[in-house]
Design a protein around this motif. Structure first.
Motif, PDB file in Angstrom:
ATOM      1  N   GLY A 114      36.292  41.858  44.968  1.00  0.00           N
ATOM      2  CA  GLY A 114      35.728  41.970  43.731  1.00  0.00           C
ATOM      3  C   GLY A 114      34.993  43.288  43.267  1.00  0.00           C
ATOM      4  O   GLY A 114      35.074  44.276  43.525  1.00  0.00           O
ATOM      5  N   SER A 115      34.297  42.899  41.740  1.00  0.00           N
ATOM      6  CA  SER A 115      33.374  43.846  41.395  1.00  0.00           C
ATOM      7  C   SER A 115      32.040  43.510  41.264  1.00  0.00           C
ATOM      8  O   SER A 115      31.947  42.124  41.246  1.00  0.00           O
ATOM      9  CB  SER A 115      34.269  44.553  40.008  1.00  0.00           C
ATOM     10  OG  SER A 115      35.495  45.131  40.519  1.00  0.00           O
ATOM     11  N   ILE A 116      31.185  44.458  40.686  1.00  0.00           N
ATOM     12  CA  ILE A 116      30.041  43.996  40.209  1.00  0.00           C
ATOM     13  C   ILE A 116      30.061  43.805  38.503  1.00  0.00           C
ATOM     14  O   ILE A 116      30.558  44.710  38.081  1.00  0.00           O
ATOM     15  CB  ILE A 116      28.815  45.061  40.489  1.00  0.00           C
ATOM     16  CG1 ILE A 116      28.799  45.286  42.087  1.00  0.00           C
ATOM     17  CG2 ILE A 116      27.616  44.432  39.903  1.00  0.00           C
ATOM     18  CD1 ILE A 116      28.490  44.239  42.802  1.00  0.00           C
ATOM     19  N   PHE A 117      29.837  42.463  38.194  1.00  0.00           N
ATOM     20  CA  PHE A 117      30.094  42.307  36.964  1.00  0.00           C
ATOM     21  C   PHE A 117      29.194  41.583  36.009  1.00  0.00           C
ATOM     22  O   PHE A 117      28.271  40.575  36.863  1.00  0.00           O
ATOM     23  CB  PHE A 117      31.489  41.344  36.887  1.00  0.00           C
ATOM     24  CG  PHE A 117      31.355  39.996  37.521  1.00  0.00           C
ATOM     25  CD1 PHE A 117      31.305  39.051  36.836  1.00  0.00           C
ATOM     26  CD2 PHE A 117      31.811  40.221  38.721  1.00  0.00           C
ATOM     27  CE1 PHE A 117      31.250  37.764  37.196  1.00  0.00           C
ATOM     28  CE2 PHE A 117      31.776  38.901  39.536  1.00  0.00           C
ATOM     29  CZ  PHE A 117      31.453  37.638  38.783  1.00  0.00           C
ATOM     30  N   LEU A 118      28.841  41.737  34.791  1.00  0.00           N
ATOM     31  CA  LEU A 118      28.060  41.123  33.804  1.00  0.00           C
ATOM     32  C   LEU A 118      28.637  39.616  33.671  1.00  0.00           C
ATOM     33  O   LEU A 118      29.740  39.170  33.750  1.00  0.00           O
ATOM     34  CB  LEU A 118      28.118  41.844  32.498  1.00  0.00           C
ATOM     35  CG  LEU A 118      27.041  43.052  32.418  1.00  0.00           C
ATOM     36  CD1 LEU A 118      27.142  43.421  30.874  1.00  0.00           C
ATOM     37  CD2 LEU A 118      25.892  42.895  32.891  1.00  0.00           C
ATOM     38  N   ASP A 119      27.799  38.590  33.476  1.00  0.00           N
ATOM     39  CA  ASP A 119      27.850  37.400  32.633  1.00  0.00           C
ATOM     40  C   ASP A 119      28.648  37.680  31.647  1.00  0.00           C
ATOM     41  O   ASP A 119      28.288  38.526  30.751  1.00  0.00           O
ATOM     42  CB  ASP A 119      26.822  36.542  32.738  1.00  0.00           C
ATOM     43  CG  ASP A 119      26.909  35.207  32.233  1.00  0.00           C
ATOM     44  OD1 ASP A 119      27.477  35.049  31.183  1.00  0.00           O
ATOM     45  OD2 ASP A 119      26.303  34.308  32.936  1.00  0.00           O
ATOM     46  N   SER A 120      29.911  37.090  31.442  1.00  0.00           N
ATOM     47  CA  SER A 120      30.698  37.334  30.357  1.00  0.00           C
ATOM     48  C   SER A 120      29.972  36.804  28.931  1.00  0.00           C
ATOM     49  O   SER A 120      30.542  37.276  27.622  1.00  0.00           O
ATOM     50  CB  SER A 120      32.024  36.596  30.362  1.00  0.00           C
ATOM     51  OG  SER A 120      31.739  35.180  30.401  1.00  0.00           O
ATOM     52  N   ASP A 121      28.802  36.155  28.925  1.00  0.00           N
ATOM     53  CA  ASP A 121      28.029  35.677  27.881  1.00  0.00           C
ATOM     54  C   ASP A 121      27.060  36.848  27.133  1.00  0.00           C
ATOM     55  O   ASP A 121      26.696  36.959  26.246  1.00  0.00           O
ATOM     56  CB  ASP A 121      27.184  34.353  28.012  1.00  0.00           C
ATOM     57  CG  ASP A 121      28.378  33.172  27.836  1.00  0.00           C
ATOM     58  OD1 ASP A 121      29.470  33.175  27.140  1.00  0.00           O
ATOM     59  OD2 ASP A 121      27.927  32.239  28.432  1.00  0.00           O
ATOM     60  N   ASN A 122      27.040  37.684  28.136  1.00  0.00           N
ATOM     61  CA  ASN A 122      26.004  38.816  27.896  1.00  0.00           C
ATOM     62  C   ASN A 122      26.664  40.015  26.933  1.00  0.00           C
ATOM     63  O   ASN A 122      27.903  39.977  26.842  1.00  0.00           O
ATOM     64  CB  ASN A 122      25.665  39.510  29.031  1.00  0.00           C
ATOM     65  CG  ASN A 122      24.252  38.856  29.850  1.00  0.00           C
ATOM     66  OD1 ASN A 122      24.111  38.735  30.989  1.00  0.00           O
ATOM     67  ND2 ASN A 122      23.209  38.817  28.888  1.00  0.00           N
ATOM     68  N   ALA A 123      25.990  40.642  26.179  1.00  0.00           N
ATOM     69  CA  ALA A 123      26.553  41.826  25.485  1.00  0.00           C
ATOM     70  C   ALA A 123      26.866  42.855  26.422  1.00  0.00           C
ATOM     71  O   ALA A 123      26.239  43.144  27.344  1.00  0.00           O
ATOM     72  CB  ALA A 123      25.245  42.290  24.423  1.00  0.00           C
ATOM     73  N   ARG A 124      27.986  43.423  26.034  1.00  0.00           N
ATOM     74  CA  ARG A 124      28.574  44.366  26.621  1.00  0.00           C
ATOM     75  C   ARG A 124      27.825  45.788  26.937  1.00  0.00           C
ATOM     76  O   ARG A 124      27.707  46.601  27.652  1.00  0.00           O
ATOM     77  CB  ARG A 124      30.017  44.828  25.964  1.00  0.00           C
ATOM     78  CG  ARG A 124      31.132  43.939  26.572  1.00  0.00           C
ATOM     79  CD  ARG A 124      32.290  44.090  25.878  1.00  0.00           C
ATOM     80  NE  ARG A 124      33.450  43.496  26.311  1.00  0.00           N
ATOM     81  CZ  ARG A 124      34.375  43.820  27.145  1.00  0.00           C
ATOM     82  NH1 ARG A 124      34.499  44.844  27.639  1.00  0.00           N
ATOM     83  NH2 ARG A 124      35.264  42.948  27.463  1.00  0.00           N
TER      84      ARG A 124
END
Length: 249
Positions: A114-124
């Protein structure tokens, strides 16, 4: 008598064939397991091709054109995260949901690590007061495998800094706590529940449950980042480290 001898020989041959087939199956399974492990770990560490996109140190966003180049390859790239003296040194992406990059690399290709990713609710643009980042726990220390090491006092004391590079800003990271929770923790895993500019509830909760912590003077008006990965021995267990973000440019 002759029939009995033939049956015995047939039985011996059948047993030998079954044993041979079992050995072949075991060899095939062993080969598959090795292949599966290799596929899991392939691409988990930072590759030389990806390293060329890492922003330059120095705190000047004008020195980070490579991050924009990576965003041209994948618009979901939003940052680069480095925790000093660990294997955590990766671009950060954000998907439409929290499953999109679980088994997809930064180029959008299938990858078990996979990847290192932000919580999808966070602002981009990482403008939230509390930003939550996820990564797989890899046994070889890749991705967020080193996050679980922060539960150990010696490791926690020796690793306290990092950097978050954005396209237009650079932040120092000062790690102040490590917690062990489950995946359904309603405070840790609800990053947008904190009021804008006020992470006091989060800070109080983290202070209450921390397995490791240090006093750095973190305040309710500070920006906080959490890095989450799976715990080693618990199905829904999670280890999360927290750092204060201080803009340097």
């Amino acid at each position: 008598m002759h029939t009995a001898a033939n049956l015995a020989r047939f039985g011996d041959r059948l047993v030998s064939m079954l044993a041979a087939a079992l050995i072949v199956i075991m060899l095939l399974y062993g080969g598959y397991s090795l292949w599966d492990t290799a596929m899991l770990y392939s691409g988990a560490f930072l590759s030389s091709d990806l390293l060329q996109f890492k922003p330059a140190a120095g705190g000047d966003p004008d020195s980070n054109p490579t991050l924009e180049e990576l965003r041209a390859v994948n618009p979901d790239v939003c940052a680069w995260l480095t925790i000093d003296d660990t294997n955590i040194d990766y671009p950060v992406v954000i998907g439409d949901d929290d499953m999109e990059y679980v088994n997809k690399d930064v180029y959008g290709e299938f990858a078990l690590s996979g990847s290192i990713f932000l919580d999808s609710d966070n602002a981009r643009d990482l403008s939230d007061s509390y930003t939550l980042v996820y990564g797989h726990h890899m046994d070889n220390g890749a991705m967020f495998g080193d996050v679980v090491e922060f539960v150990n006092t010696d490791y926690f004391e020796l690793h306290s800094t990092g950097t978050l590079y954005l396209p237009d800003a650079t932040y120092d990271i000062t790690i102040f706590a490590c917690v062990q929770v489950d995946a359904f923790d309603s405070v840790i895993y609800n990053p947008t529940a904190q009021p804008a500019g006020d992470v006091s509830e989060l800070l109080y909760y983290v202070d209450e449950i921390a397995v490791q912590s240090r006093e750095i003077g973190v305040a309710p008006g500070d920006k906080v980042i959490g890095l989450s990965t799976c715990a080693e021995a618990t199905t829904n267990g999670r280890v999360v480290i927290f750092g204060r973000l201080d803009r340097v440019s």
